[in-house]
Design a protein around this motif. Structure first.
Motif, PDB file in Angstrom:
ATOM      1  N   ILE A 198     -21.182  36.356 -32.209  1.00 32.54           N
ATOM      2  CA  ILE A 198     -20.220  35.362 -31.703  1.00 32.54           C
ATOM      3  C   ILE A 198     -19.161  36.043 -30.845  1.00 32.54           C
ATOM      4  O   ILE A 198     -18.771  35.538 -29.783  1.00 32.54           O
ATOM      5  N   LEU A 199     -18.687  37.214 -31.278  1.00 33.82           N
ATOM      6  CA  LEU A 199     -17.675  37.946 -30.518  1.00 33.82           C
ATOM      7  C   LEU A 199     -18.231  38.393 -29.167  1.00 33.82           C
ATOM      8  O   LEU A 199     -17.538  38.346 -28.139  1.00 33.82           O
ATOM      9  N   LYS A 200     -19.502  38.792 -29.159  1.00 34.08           N
ATOM     10  CA  LYS A 200     -20.127  39.230 -27.911  1.00 34.08           C
ATOM     11  C   LYS A 200     -20.261  38.081 -26.919  1.00 34.08           C
ATOM     12  O   LYS A 200     -20.205  38.279 -25.704  1.00 34.08           O
ATOM     13  N   SER A 201     -20.442  36.876 -27.440  1.00 31.10           N
ATOM     14  CA  SER A 201     -20.620  35.715 -26.561  1.00 31.10           C
ATOM     15  C   SER A 201     -19.365  35.408 -25.756  1.00 31.10           C
ATOM     16  O   SER A 201     -19.432  34.827 -24.667  1.00 31.10           O
ATOM     17  N   GLY A 202     -18.225  35.777 -26.305  1.00 28.66           N
ATOM     18  CA  GLY A 202     -16.961  35.520 -25.617  1.00 28.66           C
ATOM     19  C   GLY A 202     -16.505  34.081 -25.680  1.00 28.66           C
ATOM     20  O   GLY A 202     -15.450  33.719 -25.150  1.00 28.66           O
ATOM     21  N   LYS A 203     -17.295  33.234 -26.365  1.00 33.62           N
ATOM     22  CA  LYS A 203     -16.969  31.809 -26.427  1.00 33.62           C
ATOM     23  C   LYS A 203     -16.191  31.486 -27.704  1.00 33.62           C
ATOM     24  O   LYS A 203     -16.547  30.612 -28.482  1.00 33.62           O
ATOM     25  N   VAL A 204     -15.123  32.210 -27.926  1.00 35.17           N
ATOM     26  CA  VAL A 204     -14.301  32.011 -29.120  1.00 35.17           C
ATOM     27  C   VAL A 204     -12.827  32.019 -28.734  1.00 35.17           C
ATOM     28  O   VAL A 204     -12.440  32.592 -27.714  1.00 35.17           O
ATOM     29  N   ARG A 205     -12.061  31.376 -29.571  1.00 36.21           N
ATOM     30  CA  ARG A 205     -10.620  31.361 -29.364  1.00 36.21           C
ATOM     31  C   ARG A 205     -10.006  32.501 -30.165  1.00 36.21           C
ATOM     32  O   ARG A 205     -10.183  32.578 -31.373  1.00 36.21           O
ATOM     33  N   LYS A 206      -9.319  33.390 -29.496  1.00 36.15           N
ATOM     34  CA  LYS A 206      -8.732  34.536 -30.168  1.00 36.15           C
ATOM     35  C   LYS A 206      -7.238  34.311 -30.425  1.00 36.15           C
ATOM     36  O   LYS A 206      -6.594  33.572 -29.692  1.00 36.15           O
ATOM     37  N   PRO A 207      -6.704  34.920 -31.499  1.00 31.82           N
ATOM     38  CA  PRO A 207      -7.385  35.818 -32.439  1.00 31.82           C
ATOM     39  C   PRO A 207      -8.353  35.053 -33.334  1.00 31.82           C
ATOM     40  O   PRO A 207      -8.069  33.928 -33.747  1.00 31.82           O
TER      41      PRO A 207
END
Length: 212
Positions: free
Chosen positions: A125-134
């Protein structure tokens, strides 16, 4: 009105109204009325901090009796990695697992195995970049409830994945049903819980979208 289940409970007869629990509760979920503590259901996150700090042992966590195992034909134990840390060096991992089978479990499926699956899914999921950080792990139900109660603006930052406990339970039951040809309703899966919040998560799971 919503009904709440909490694994953290209060034994009023033991309470002395010392306010120690009030000082340490992260969500201000405890009040003292008429010399006795009371827990506000809507604010309690079952973190167990009040259990740890109460000098009179007035707080306790709800647990199932071992006799519950007798209700199932096949019984699976799910020990959390933290279980091993409760014993001295003379108790090897193999010895601890053997002890679980001697208690009456037919098979032991370690939650650590499921944790590896969740960790790998998290990396993807982190590799996909399609996440809201943090990005905040959903593995700890106390943290999830803390965010829901005190920091709702961070809810969308919670990782939408099942916890290792949930993944382990699903894999274990599916494996027994498939390999032993035992009906799912006759398979009992028991998590050896290290904390009160995970007991609440089992008894009253919060909603989240599963991506595993």
């Amino acid at each position: 009105m919503a009904e709440y289940f909490h694994s953290v409970t209060l034994e009023k007869e033991k309470c002395r109204g010392c306010t120690n629990c009030i000082k340490h509760c992260p969500t201000e979920a405890i009040r003292v009325r008429n010399g006795k503590a009371m827990i506000i259901n809507e604010r309690c996150i079952d973190c167990g901090e009040c259990i740890r700090v109460c000098p009179y042992h007035a707080k306790k966590a709800v647990t199932d009796l071992l006799s519950v195992m007798n209700e199932y034909e096949f019984r699976v134990a799910l020990p959390a990695p933290s279980l091993y840390g409760q014993f001295g060096k003379e108790y090897s991992r193999e010895r601890i697992l053997k002890g679980l089978t001697e208690l009456g479990f037919d098979w032991v499926f370690e939650v650590a195995r499921a944790a590896e699956i969740v960790s790998d899914a998290t990396r993807q999921i982190l590799k996909s970049g399609k996440v809201r950080k943090p990005l905040i792990s959903s593995a700890c139900p106390a943290v999830v409830r803390l965010i829901q109660v005190r920091f709702p603006n961070l809810i969308n930052n919670i990782l939408k994945l099942e916890s290792p406990m949930e993944v382990a339970a699903r894999i274990a039951k599916q494996t027994v049903v498939s390999e032993k040809n035992i009906p799912a309703e006759k398979v009992g899966v028991f998590f050896i819980s290290p904390c009160a919040a995970k007991v609440t998560s089992v008894k009253a799971p919060y909603e989240k979208r599963n991506l595993l």
